[in-house]
Scaffold this motif. Structure first.
Motif, short mmCIF file in Angstrom:
data_model
loop_
_atom_site.label_atom_id
_atom_site.label_comp_id
_atom_site.label_asym_id
_atom_site.label_seq_id
_atom_site.Cartn_x
_atom_site.Cartn_y
_atom_site.Cartn_z
N ALA A 82 0.87 -1.19 0.09
CA ALA A 82 0.32 -0.02 0.10
C ALA A 82 0.85 1.18 -0.08
N ASP A 83 0.46 2.22 -0.44
CA ASP A 83 1.08 3.63 -0.66
C ASP A 83 0.18 4.88 -0.57
N PRO A 84 0.32 5.46 0.41
CA PRO A 84 -0.79 6.80 0.72
C PRO A 84 -0.64 7.98 -0.58
N LEU A 85 0.62 7.85 -1.18
CA LEU A 85 0.97 8.84 -2.02
C LEU A 85 0.27 8.63 -3.27
N SER A 86 -0.52 7.41 -3.48
CA SER A 86 -1.11 7.29 -4.63
C SER A 86 -2.60 8.15 -4.25
N GLU A 87 -2.83 9.27 -5.39
CA GLU A 87 -3.76 10.13 -4.91
C GLU A 87 -5.06 10.11 -5.68
N SER A 88 -5.21 8.84 -6.40
CA SER A 88 -6.67 8.57 -6.95
C SER A 88 -6.89 7.04 -6.89
N ALA A 89 -8.06 6.65 -7.14
CA ALA A 89 -8.25 5.06 -7.33
C ALA A 89 -7.72 4.72 -8.51
N GLY A 90 -7.61 5.50 -9.72
CA GLY A 90 -7.05 5.09 -10.95
C GLY A 90 -5.64 4.99 -10.66
N GLU A 91 -4.75 5.90 -10.02
CA GLU A 91 -3.54 5.78 -9.71
C GLU A 91 -3.10 4.36 -8.95
N SER A 92 -4.07 4.09 -7.96
CA SER A 92 -3.71 2.90 -7.11
C SER A 92 -4.14 1.56 -8.00
N TRP A 93 -4.96 1.64 -8.93
CA TRP A 93 -5.43 0.65 -9.75
C TRP A 93 -4.07 0.46 -10.71
N LEU A 94 -3.75 1.51 -11.37
CA LEU A 94 -2.63 1.34 -12.38
C LEU A 94 -1.42 0.82 -11.69
N ARG A 95 -0.82 1.11 -10.31
CA ARG A 95 0.22 0.81 -9.86
C ARG A 95 0.05 -0.84 -9.37
N TRP A 96 -1.25 -1.16 -8.93
CA TRP A 96 -1.60 -2.72 -8.46
C TRP A 96 -1.37 -3.36 -9.91
N ILE A 97 -1.71 -3.05 -10.96
CA ILE A 97 -1.24 -3.81 -12.16
C ILE A 97 0.10 -4.00 -12.40
N ALA A 98 0.73 -2.98 -12.29
CA ALA A 98 2.35 -3.00 -12.24
C ALA A 98 3.03 -4.12 -11.18
N LEU A 99 2.74 -3.92 -10.26
CA LEU A 99 3.02 -4.68 -9.21
C LEU A 99 2.62 -6.40 -9.39
N ALA A 100 1.56 -6.39 -9.67
CA ALA A 100 1.04 -7.71 -9.76
C ALA A 100 1.86 -8.69 -10.79
N PHE A 101 1.95 -7.78 -11.96
CA PHE A 101 2.61 -8.66 -13.36
C PHE A 101 4.21 -8.58 -13.00
N GLY A 102 4.52 -7.93 -11.88
CA GLY A 102 6.19 -8.19 -11.62
C GLY A 102 6.89 -6.96 -11.86
N LEU A 103 6.49 -5.83 -12.29
CA LEU A 103 7.52 -4.59 -12.11
C LEU A 103 8.14 -4.45 -10.66
N PRO A 104 9.31 -3.93 -10.64
CA PRO A 104 9.50 -3.31 -9.34
C PRO A 104 8.63 -2.36 -8.89
N ARG A 105 8.59 -2.04 -7.39
CA ARG A 105 7.77 -0.95 -6.99
C ARG A 105 8.15 0.19 -7.61
N PRO A 106 7.33 1.22 -8.01
CA PRO A 106 7.60 2.45 -8.67
C PRO A 106 7.65 3.45 -7.44
N GLU A 107 8.06 4.48 -7.75
CA GLU A 107 8.20 5.79 -7.06
C GLU A 107 6.95 6.55 -7.10
N THR A 108 6.02 6.67 -6.11
CA THR A 108 4.92 7.28 -6.31
C THR A 108 5.13 8.78 -6.27
N GLN A 109 4.42 9.79 -6.78
CA GLN A 109 4.64 11.12 -6.83
C GLN A 109 6.08 11.68 -7.17
N LEU A 110 6.54 11.07 -8.02
CA LEU A 110 8.15 11.07 -8.64
C LEU A 110 8.18 12.54 -8.94
#
Length: 209
Positions: free
Chosen positions: A53-81
């Protein structure tokens, strides 16, 4: 889960480092609460959701996109880069950094574009507002859809000049997580394409949110 942490922590993207310890404590507390629950079904998946979980995801859509990236195996991104551009600092929803010989660089940025971002707003009488993405000050009349598009183009151009490529997604495109991930992965420069480590426990949560 991201929104729950966001309510608890109330982080600021401008002072992310100040909140890291608080975020870690909140995640530990949530994991402890989870272990004390009598229901054990789905425990493994719930642990993974909390850990990522990451509280710097500022919308449900951002969270959804990040979960997809993580689930399929990408490294954890930096949020609000934060990206330094010739138009001042700009923030990307999420991004992946690569260590270079002399300096780290952004291999790829990813953003979610919701309808509200470009929606027509009532005019007149409002206080000055700040663009959530760019940080630029805009007047109450400036946030009409045409001006929002203009500000976003200025922002996107400044990111491009800074060497940051950003893949943008809308709601409909996230309804097919496999296709969204394939597009995201293909957008990485070949030399910076990361090794994938899928997280099966998260896959259950990426189909619909």
């Amino acid at each position: 889960m991201d929104s729950l942490l966001r309510l608890r922590i109330k982080p600021s993207r401008e002072r992310k480092d100040d909140f890291r310890d608080g975020i870690a404590r909140a995640i530990r507390d949530l994991l402890a609460e989870l272990e004390n629950r009598p229901v054990r079904r789905g425990l493994k998946g719930a642990r993974e959701i909390i850990r990522h979980a990451d509280p710097l995801s500022e919308s449900a859509g951002e969270s959804w996109l990040r979960w997809i990236a993580l689930a399929f195996g990408l490294p954890r991104p930096e949020t609000q880069l934060r990206v330094v551009t010739d138009a001042g600092p700009k923030w990307v929803d999420m991004g992946w950094m690569v260590e270079g010989d002399d300096v780290d660089f952004v291999a790829l940025g990813a953003e979610y574009d919701g309808r509200a971002k470009y929606a027509q707003q009532p005019q007149g009488g409002g206080r000055a507002k700040y663009s959530r993405r760019s940080g630029d000050r805009v007047g109450s009349d400036d946030i009409a859809s045409g001006d929002a598009l203009f500000h976003e183009k200025v922002r996107e151009d400044s990111l491009r000049r800074a060497g940051v490529h950003t893949e943008r997604f809308v709601h409909q495109q996230l309804r097919d997580p496999g296709a969204a991930f394939a597009r995201l992965y293909a957008a990485f420069p070949e030399s910076a394409r990361p090794m994938l480590r899928p997280r099966p426990a998260l896959r259950t949560f990426t189909g619909r949110r």
